[in-house]
Design a protein around this motif. Structure first.
Motif, mmCIF file in Angstrom:
data_model
loop_
_atom_site.group_PDB
_atom_site.id
_atom_site.type_symbol
_atom_site.label_atom_id
_atom_site.label_comp_id
_atom_site.label_asym_id
_atom_site.label_seq_id
_atom_site.Cartn_x
_atom_site.Cartn_y
_atom_site.Cartn_z
ATOM 1 N N HIS A 178 -4.720 7.285 -1.426
ATOM 2 C CA HIS A 178 -5.101 6.201 -0.511
ATOM 3 C C HIS A 178 -6.088 5.240 -1.173
ATOM 4 C CE1 HIS A 178 -5.941 4.128 3.256
ATOM 5 N NE2 HIS A 178 -7.226 4.244 2.966
ATOM 6 N N HIS A 210 0.825 -1.204 0.000
ATOM 7 C CA HIS A 210 0.000 0.000 0.000
ATOM 8 C C HIS A 210 0.862 1.258 0.000
ATOM 9 C CE1 HIS A 210 -3.717 2.270 0.935
ATOM 10 N NE2 HIS A 210 -2.882 3.067 1.588
ATOM 11 N N ARG A 211 1.842 1.305 0.866
ATOM 12 C CA ARG A 211 2.617 2.535 1.027
ATOM 13 C C ARG A 211 3.594 2.749 -0.121
ATOM 14 N NH1 ARG A 211 3.132 2.217 7.691
ATOM 15 N NH2 ARG A 211 0.894 2.525 7.987
ATOM 16 N N ASP A 236 -3.516 9.981 7.004
ATOM 17 C CA ASP A 236 -4.160 10.111 5.693
ATOM 18 C C ASP A 236 -5.618 9.685 5.735
ATOM 19 O OD1 ASP A 236 -3.920 7.394 5.983
ATOM 20 O OD2 ASP A 236 -2.966 7.034 4.045
ATOM 21 N N GLU A 262 1.358 4.138 -2.888
ATOM 22 C CA GLU A 262 1.077 5.552 -2.661
ATOM 23 C C GLU A 262 2.261 6.416 -3.071
ATOM 24 O OE1 GLU A 262 -2.206 5.892 0.891
ATOM 25 O OE2 GLU A 262 -0.093 6.023 1.442
ATOM 26 N N GLU A 292 -5.617 1.316 -2.291
ATOM 27 C CA GLU A 292 -6.480 0.277 -1.718
ATOM 28 C C GLU A 292 -6.897 -0.732 -2.790
ATOM 29 O OE1 GLU A 292 -8.153 -0.239 1.558
ATOM 30 O OE2 GLU A 292 -6.283 0.772 2.073
#
Length: 224
Positions: A101, A82-83, A166, A86, A105
């Protein structure tokens, strides 16, 4: 069992359980999970029972939800995906930090481990995402900085923003307008708890800002 063998909802559950206690000592509850995932508490309870049968977590009746070692490993894999996604969306595709975000997802369930490692290499193996959240290493090691919420800082002290939650895109846009991002240096001028106000000065611009409790609690800082 590789994380790719889990359903998308199982991946979401494990990631949420781990991230909920990353910056807080309060264990997450089924009702909170249901609210964050947009499902009913019975649906979450059923999912928790399935993950417990798979050996990914433990949950005593009315007790806290605890990840097993395997569950924690899978959770950190999803957090890393996920990070990194991003970070890629912001740095390479020039998304706004308030937009990434929800995109991440969706994408985190589709990408392979090989693609994630290529993204990490392309980005120079970043240690933090655009909001300042630490990116776990490829071997699943988190590295949480010794940061605290802005609301806990005693005036008058110099601090540097290290992380901004976030959870609320509107608040991220508000922070952008104020010039508040990770690595921004502040001086905490005052705390007025009964008015729910934290007063700060942005060192680069000299602007003095009054932040409400929700905004100040969304900012994590370290001493400058």
């Amino acid at each position: 069992m590789p994380v790719s063998d889990l359903t998308h909802s199982a991946q979401d559950y494990l990631k949420l359980i781990w991230t909920a206690t990353e910056w807080s000592a309060t264990p997450i509850t089924i009702s909170v999970m249901a609210e964050r995932l947009g499902v009913t508490p019975p649906t979450v309870s059923d999912g928790i029972r399935k993950l417990a049968r798979q050996g990914l977590l433990s949950h005593a009746p009315y007790g806290s939800i605890e990840l097993t070692d395997l569950g924690r490993e899978h959770a950190l894999t999803m957090v890393r995906r996920h990070r990194l996604l991003e970070t890629f969306l912001v740095e390479v595709l020039h998304y706004g930090w308030d937009e990434v975000h929800d995109e991440a997802e969706v994408l985190e369930h589709a990408v392979s481990d090989a693609l994630i490692e290529r993204i990490a290499a392309h980005l120079g193996h970043p240690t933090h995402d655009p909001h300042g959240d630490p990116i776990p290493t490829a071997d699943g090691q988190p590295h949480l900085p010794a940061a605290g919420q802005l609301t806990t800082v005693t005036p008058v002290r110099g601090v540097t923003i290290t992380r901004i939650s976030d959870a609320n895109p509107d608040m991220l846009r508000y922070f952008s307008e104020l010039g508040l991002r990770p690595n921004t240096r502040l001086t905490v001028l005052g705390q007025r708890p009964y008015a729910d106000v934290t007063s700060v000065r942005v060192e680069d611009s000299g602007n003095e800002i009054d932040l409400g409790s929700a905004a100040a609690a969304s900012i994590w800082v370290v001493s400058s």
